[in-house]
Motif scaffolding. Structure first.
Motif, mmCIF file in Angstrom:
data_model
loop_
_atom_site.group_PDB
_atom_site.id
_atom_site.type_symbol
_atom_site.label_atom_id
_atom_site.label_comp_id
_atom_site.label_asym_id
_atom_site.label_seq_id
_atom_site.Cartn_x
_atom_site.Cartn_y
_atom_site.Cartn_z
ATOM 1 N N ARG A 176 39.540 21.825 24.899
ATOM 2 C CA ARG A 176 38.432 21.289 24.099
ATOM 3 C C ARG A 176 38.599 19.801 23.778
ATOM 4 O O ARG A 176 38.110 19.319 22.745
ATOM 5 C CB ARG A 176 38.263 22.108 22.808
ATOM 6 C CG ARG A 176 37.812 23.536 23.123
ATOM 7 C CD ARG A 176 37.668 24.383 21.900
ATOM 8 N NE ARG A 176 37.216 25.723 22.250
ATOM 9 C CZ ARG A 176 37.409 26.779 21.471
ATOM 10 N NH1 ARG A 176 38.026 26.635 20.315
ATOM 11 N NH2 ARG A 176 36.998 27.979 21.850
ATOM 12 N N ARG A 231 40.445 35.078 15.862
ATOM 13 C CA ARG A 231 39.035 35.486 15.783
ATOM 14 C C ARG A 231 38.315 35.241 17.104
ATOM 15 O O ARG A 231 37.558 36.076 17.603
ATOM 16 C CB ARG A 231 38.368 34.673 14.659
ATOM 17 C CG ARG A 231 36.931 35.032 14.334
ATOM 18 C CD ARG A 231 36.420 34.263 13.110
ATOM 19 N NE ARG A 231 36.964 32.899 13.040
ATOM 20 C CZ ARG A 231 36.468 31.870 13.748
ATOM 21 N NH1 ARG A 231 35.462 32.071 14.572
ATOM 22 N NH2 ARG A 231 36.993 30.649 13.653
ATOM 23 N N GLU A 232 38.599 34.069 17.734
ATOM 24 C CA GLU A 232 37.861 33.739 18.950
ATOM 25 C C GLU A 232 38.177 34.687 20.092
ATOM 26 O O GLU A 232 37.322 35.007 20.914
ATOM 27 C CB GLU A 232 38.153 32.291 19.363
ATOM 28 C CG GLU A 232 37.585 31.290 18.364
ATOM 29 C CD GLU A 232 37.220 29.978 19.040
ATOM 30 O OE1 GLU A 232 37.718 28.939 18.601
ATOM 31 O OE2 GLU A 232 36.467 30.009 19.999
ATOM 32 N N THR A 279 34.786 34.212 22.316
ATOM 33 C CA THR A 279 34.271 32.819 22.384
ATOM 34 C C THR A 279 35.332 31.835 22.884
ATOM 35 O O THR A 279 35.164 30.630 22.777
ATOM 36 C CB THR A 279 33.800 32.350 20.968
ATOM 37 O OG1 THR A 279 34.903 32.508 20.072
ATOM 38 C CG2 THR A 279 32.610 33.183 20.488
ATOM 39 N N LEU A 280 36.416 32.347 23.438
ATOM 40 C CA LEU A 280 37.447 31.448 23.977
ATOM 41 C C LEU A 280 36.942 30.767 25.249
ATOM 42 O O LEU A 280 36.054 31.294 25.939
ATOM 43 C CB LEU A 280 38.712 32.250 24.328
ATOM 44 C CG LEU A 280 39.569 32.775 23.186
ATOM 45 C CD1 LEU A 280 40.695 33.634 23.754
ATOM 46 C CD2 LEU A 280 40.132 31.647 22.341
ATOM 47 N N ARG A 306 41.112 32.281 27.500
ATOM 48 C CA ARG A 306 40.996 33.737 27.590
ATOM 49 C C ARG A 306 41.976 34.275 28.634
ATOM 50 O O ARG A 306 42.733 35.217 28.374
ATOM 51 C CB ARG A 306 39.560 34.154 27.943
ATOM 52 C CG ARG A 306 39.342 35.663 27.903
ATOM 53 C CD ARG A 306 37.913 36.064 28.205
ATOM 54 N NE ARG A 306 37.508 35.652 29.543
ATOM 55 C CZ ARG A 306 36.652 34.654 29.792
ATOM 56 N NH1 ARG A 306 36.132 33.992 28.786
ATOM 57 N NH2 ARG A 306 36.340 34.311 31.027
ATOM 58 N N PRO A 347 42.341 27.118 19.888
ATOM 59 C CA PRO A 347 42.049 28.384 19.204
ATOM 60 C C PRO A 347 43.354 29.099 18.872
ATOM 61 O O PRO A 347 44.355 28.951 19.585
ATOM 62 C CB PRO A 347 41.258 29.174 20.250
ATOM 63 C CG PRO A 347 41.755 28.667 21.561
ATOM 64 C CD PRO A 347 42.069 27.204 21.338
ATOM 65 N N GLN A 351 36.161 37.705 19.297
ATOM 66 C CA GLN A 351 34.705 37.524 19.449
ATOM 67 C C GLN A 351 34.306 37.123 20.860
ATOM 68 O O GLN A 351 33.124 36.978 21.175
ATOM 69 C CB GLN A 351 34.214 36.444 18.459
ATOM 70 C CG GLN A 351 34.297 36.888 16.994
ATOM 71 C CD GLN A 351 33.964 35.755 16.022
ATOM 72 O OE1 GLN A 351 33.913 34.572 16.406
ATOM 73 N NE2 GLN A 351 33.740 36.105 14.765
#
Ligand SMILES: NC(=O)NC1=NC(=O)NC1=O
Length: 173
Positions: free
Chosen positions: A24, A73-74, A79-80, A85, A68, A77
């Motif tokens: 990111r 949480r990611e 959202t990674l 991931r 992350p 959820q």
């Protein structure tokens, strides 16, 4: 992908391909692009790492804050980033039981409260049993030392991602 292909990329293509080498932080790829042509993978990687090393402490901490949590949480959820991931699942962090997940969440919260950035570890060089152990160990380190350790992990992650992108075997880190 060979280094000639990398050197031929325009800005948009370069950031599309290398924008998430550091999680990111596409700014780093956007900056490194102007250093082309690169002689090889090591040269390209050195420019990424030199950019990080030249940042003020706030910038280096900012890079860590873009990561992350491990098994956080990611991950739950979905959202990674694709890279995160793969890395976290590959280390078995997607199949923790509730107790393991809770313990890691507690340790991550203690770590973040102490250092002001999340615990970062190259998951591909670790495994599910080692993560809480390593987190608990590093939790006791002096902040200046821990900042160095955490950034070394960011570089390990970056090295592995670059090796994947260029199709070269990663160094034994
Ligand atoms: N906090 C982290 O260490 N995150 C990560 N490590 C990896 O190897 N991939 C991640 O997303």
């Amino acid at each position: 992908m060979d280094i000639e292909k990398v050197n031929s990329m325009d800005f948009g293509e370069f950031v599309d391909v290398f924008g998430n080498v550091i999680e990111r932080c596409p700014l780093i790829a956007a900056a490194v692009w102007s250093q082309r042509p690169f002689s090889n993978l090591e040269d390209l990687e050195k420019h990424f790492f030199d950019f990080i090393d030249a940042l003020p402490q706030s910038g280096r901490e900012g890079i860590l804050r873009c990561h992350p949590d491990l098994a956080g949480r990611e991950l739950q959820q979905g959202t990674l980033s694709a890279e995160s991931r793969r890395e976290q699942s590959g280390a078995g962090l997607a199949s923790l039981d509730a107790d393991e997940r809770l313990r890691l969440a507690e340790l991550n919260a203690q770590y973040r409260a102490r250092f002001g950035f999340p615990f970062v570890l190259a998951a591909r060089r670790s495994h599910r049993a080692a993560v809480p152990r390593e987190l608990a160990r590093r939790l006791r380190c002096p902040p200046a030392q821990e900042l160095r350790t955490a950034l070394a992990e960011v570089k390990k992650i970056g090295h592995l991602r670059l090796a994947d992108l260029l199709g070269t075997p990663p160094a034994r880190l």
